[in-house]
Design a protein around this motif. Structure first.
Motif, short mmCIF file in Angstrom:
data_model
loop_
_atom_site.label_atom_id
_atom_site.label_comp_id
_atom_site.label_asym_id
_atom_site.label_seq_id
_atom_site.Cartn_x
_atom_site.Cartn_y
_atom_site.Cartn_z
N LEU A 121 14.99 -9.75 -19.80
CA LEU A 121 14.25 -9.39 -18.58
C LEU A 121 15.17 -8.72 -17.56
CD1 LEU A 121 12.02 -12.57 -18.15
CD2 LEU A 121 11.25 -10.26 -18.71
N LEU A 122 16.40 -9.23 -17.47
CA LEU A 122 17.37 -8.57 -16.59
C LEU A 122 17.66 -7.16 -17.07
CD1 LEU A 122 19.35 -8.76 -14.18
CD2 LEU A 122 21.06 -9.64 -15.80
N GLY A 123 17.75 -6.98 -18.39
CA GLY A 123 17.98 -5.65 -18.94
C GLY A 123 16.84 -4.70 -18.63
N ILE A 124 15.60 -5.19 -18.69
CA ILE A 124 14.45 -4.35 -18.35
C ILE A 124 14.51 -3.95 -16.88
CG2 ILE A 124 11.94 -4.35 -18.09
CD1 ILE A 124 11.83 -6.23 -20.52
N ALA A 125 14.86 -4.91 -16.02
CA ALA A 125 14.99 -4.60 -14.59
C ALA A 125 16.09 -3.58 -14.34
CB ALA A 125 15.26 -5.88 -13.80
N SER A 126 17.19 -3.69 -15.09
CA SER A 126 18.30 -2.76 -14.89
C SER A 126 17.96 -1.35 -15.36
CB SER A 126 19.55 -3.27 -15.62
OG SER A 126 19.39 -3.18 -17.03
N MET A 127 16.97 -1.21 -16.22
CA MET A 127 16.55 0.13 -16.63
C MET A 127 15.89 0.88 -15.47
SD MET A 127 15.13 -0.44 -20.51
CE MET A 127 14.98 1.33 -20.77
N LEU A 128 15.35 0.10 -14.52
CA LEU A 128 14.76 0.70 -13.33
C LEU A 128 15.76 0.82 -12.19
CD1 LEU A 128 11.36 -1.24 -13.35
CD2 LEU A 128 11.83 1.04 -14.26
N ILE A 162 20.55 -8.30 -22.86
CA ILE A 162 20.69 -7.14 -21.98
C ILE A 162 20.58 -5.85 -22.77
CG2 ILE A 162 22.32 -5.90 -20.49
CD1 ILE A 162 23.40 -8.56 -19.56
N LEU A 163 21.18 -5.84 -23.97
CA LEU A 163 21.21 -4.61 -24.77
C LEU A 163 19.87 -4.30 -25.43
CD1 LEU A 163 24.68 -5.02 -26.54
CD2 LEU A 163 24.10 -3.48 -24.66
N LEU A 164 18.99 -5.30 -25.57
CA LEU A 164 17.74 -5.10 -26.29
C LEU A 164 16.89 -3.94 -25.75
CD1 LEU A 164 15.74 -6.08 -28.50
CD2 LEU A 164 14.73 -7.55 -26.73
N PRO A 165 16.55 -3.89 -24.46
CA PRO A 165 15.72 -2.77 -23.97
C PRO A 165 16.44 -1.43 -24.10
CG PRO A 165 16.51 -4.11 -22.13
CD PRO A 165 16.83 -4.87 -23.37
N TYR A 166 17.78 -1.44 -23.96
CA TYR A 166 18.52 -0.18 -24.09
C TYR A 166 18.55 0.28 -25.55
CZ TYR A 166 20.03 -0.60 -19.27
OH TYR A 166 20.04 -0.69 -17.89
N PRO A 181 19.06 11.65 -20.62
CA PRO A 181 18.62 10.61 -19.67
C PRO A 181 19.40 9.30 -19.83
CG PRO A 181 16.73 11.68 -20.67
CD PRO A 181 17.93 12.15 -21.43
N PHE A 182 19.79 8.99 -21.06
CA PHE A 182 20.55 7.76 -21.32
C PHE A 182 21.92 7.84 -20.66
CE2 PHE A 182 22.78 4.65 -23.98
CZ PHE A 182 21.83 3.63 -24.02
N VAL A 183 22.58 8.97 -20.81
CA VAL A 183 23.91 9.16 -20.20
C VAL A 183 23.80 9.21 -18.69
CG1 VAL A 183 25.88 10.71 -20.06
CG2 VAL A 183 24.72 10.38 -22.26
N ALA A 184 22.79 9.90 -18.18
CA ALA A 184 22.60 10.02 -16.73
C ALA A 184 22.33 8.66 -16.10
CB ALA A 184 21.46 10.98 -16.43
N HIS A 185 21.65 7.79 -16.82
CA HIS A 185 21.33 6.46 -16.30
C HIS A 185 22.60 5.67 -16.03
CE1 HIS A 185 19.07 2.74 -15.74
NE2 HIS A 185 19.88 2.16 -16.62
#
Length: 315
Positions: A121-128, A162-166, A181-185
């Motif tokens: 869930l933290l990983g999903i939040a970090s994607m935003l 953490i790595l799962l959503p990525y 987009p992955f690199v820019a993130h």
């Protein structure tokens, strides 16, 4: 014990339903029907439900009371100018889900499953908001010092979470044939020094409405923290450690907001989680003339700020 109005409200079974009706009214008046903020409202509803679970399942208050949930709803509704932000509501929901799962692994060094889902869930939040990846460092420290649940197994599970959503996101971009987009993130994870110097401590970015909401939240939290530290011996050790966990989360989010005011949307939503717990603890477990006056002041000020922000937002 004298049953003051604060005491009656704090332990009332209709306090939460009334607060929910109040929140829905503010959402409608703010323009939900006109602008179609249905996803935002849905995320806010899930956040409220997770707050109820956080308070009930982990017994943040030792008596029957819904004040943690009521405080959370009131503080967030006061900032009605944040209603349009879908990213903010999703992040707040993910953080609450993460905390709910982490609290359930107290003194359990083998709880790899719950740890995995919490950090997912933290990983999903970090994607935003990629800077939330830094929060994993704080969570690891708190898992070791307050939850006493950090081991090689739980640490490895947290990394995989953490790595799962990525992993899914990276596979999708690889399928699309464009990893830009992955690199820019991740490029914004460590901001450029020159850009950072221009952004930090720029309080001109904060509006009057934001300042009012922030002051209300910090003052309420400060009062709750003082009461907690004075009366903490009456709580169970486990409950005290949960509150220490929330206080540290709130302190770090507050410092982050003061350093980078432009991140108000994210920081304020995280601050309200700890502030709601402390404020609810104060309202439910204090019972004196002074505390009743403070309670009425907080409730009246919250209502006035909500009306002011609502009037300004819809003007």
């Amino acid at each position: 014990m004298i049953r003051r109005i604060q005491h009656r409200i704090a332990r009332s079974r209709i306090a939460l339903p009334i607060t929910i009706v109040y929140a829905l009214t503010v959402w409608i008046l703010a323009g939900t029907l006109t602008h179609g903020w249905w996803l935002q409202l849905a995320c806010f509803s899930v956040s409220c439900y997770l707050t109820i679970l956080l308070s009930n399942v982990h017994a943040l208050i030792r008596v029957y009371s819904r004040m943690v949930s009521c405080a959370f709803i009131a503080l967030n509704v006061a900032a009605c100018f944040l209603f349009p932000s879908l990213h903010g509501t999703v992040i707040q929901t993910c953080i609450l889900g993460c905390l709910l799962l982490l609290f359930s692994i107290y003194q359990d060094h083998t709880a790899t499953g719950k740890t995995f889902y919490a950090f997912a869930l933290l990983g999903i939040a970090s994607m935003l908001h990629v800077q939330l990846l830094w929060a994993s460092l704080l969570l690891w420290v708190l898992m070791a010092t307050t939850l006493m649940a950090l081991s090689w197994k739980t640490w490895a599970a947290s990394l995989l979470g953490i790595l799962l959503p990525y992993w899914f996101y990276g596979c999708w971009l690889l399928y699309q044939g464009d990893l830009t987009p992955f690199v820019a993130h991740f490029a914004t994870l460590v901001p450029d020094i020159q850009t950072l110097q221009q952004e930090i401590f720029d309080y001109t970015l904060l509006s009057r409405q934001q300042v009012l909401c922030l002051c209300l939240t910090i003052v309420s939290s400060f009062i709750g923290a003082i009461h907690f530290y004075i009366r903490k011996s009456r709580d169970k050790i486990r409950t005290r450690l949960y509150f220490y966990f929330l206080i540290w989360i709130e302190l770090v989010a507050t410092v982050y907001l003061f350093v980078l005011p432009q991140q108000f949307d994210i920081s304020f939503r995280i601050i309200t989680i700890g502030a709601a717990a402390l404020t609810g603890h104060f309202i439910a477990l204090s019972n004196s003339k002074v505390s009743s006056i403070i309670f009425l002041f907080i409730m009246g000020t919250t209502l006035l700020i909500t009306l002011y922000n609502l009037r300004t937002w819809t003007a």
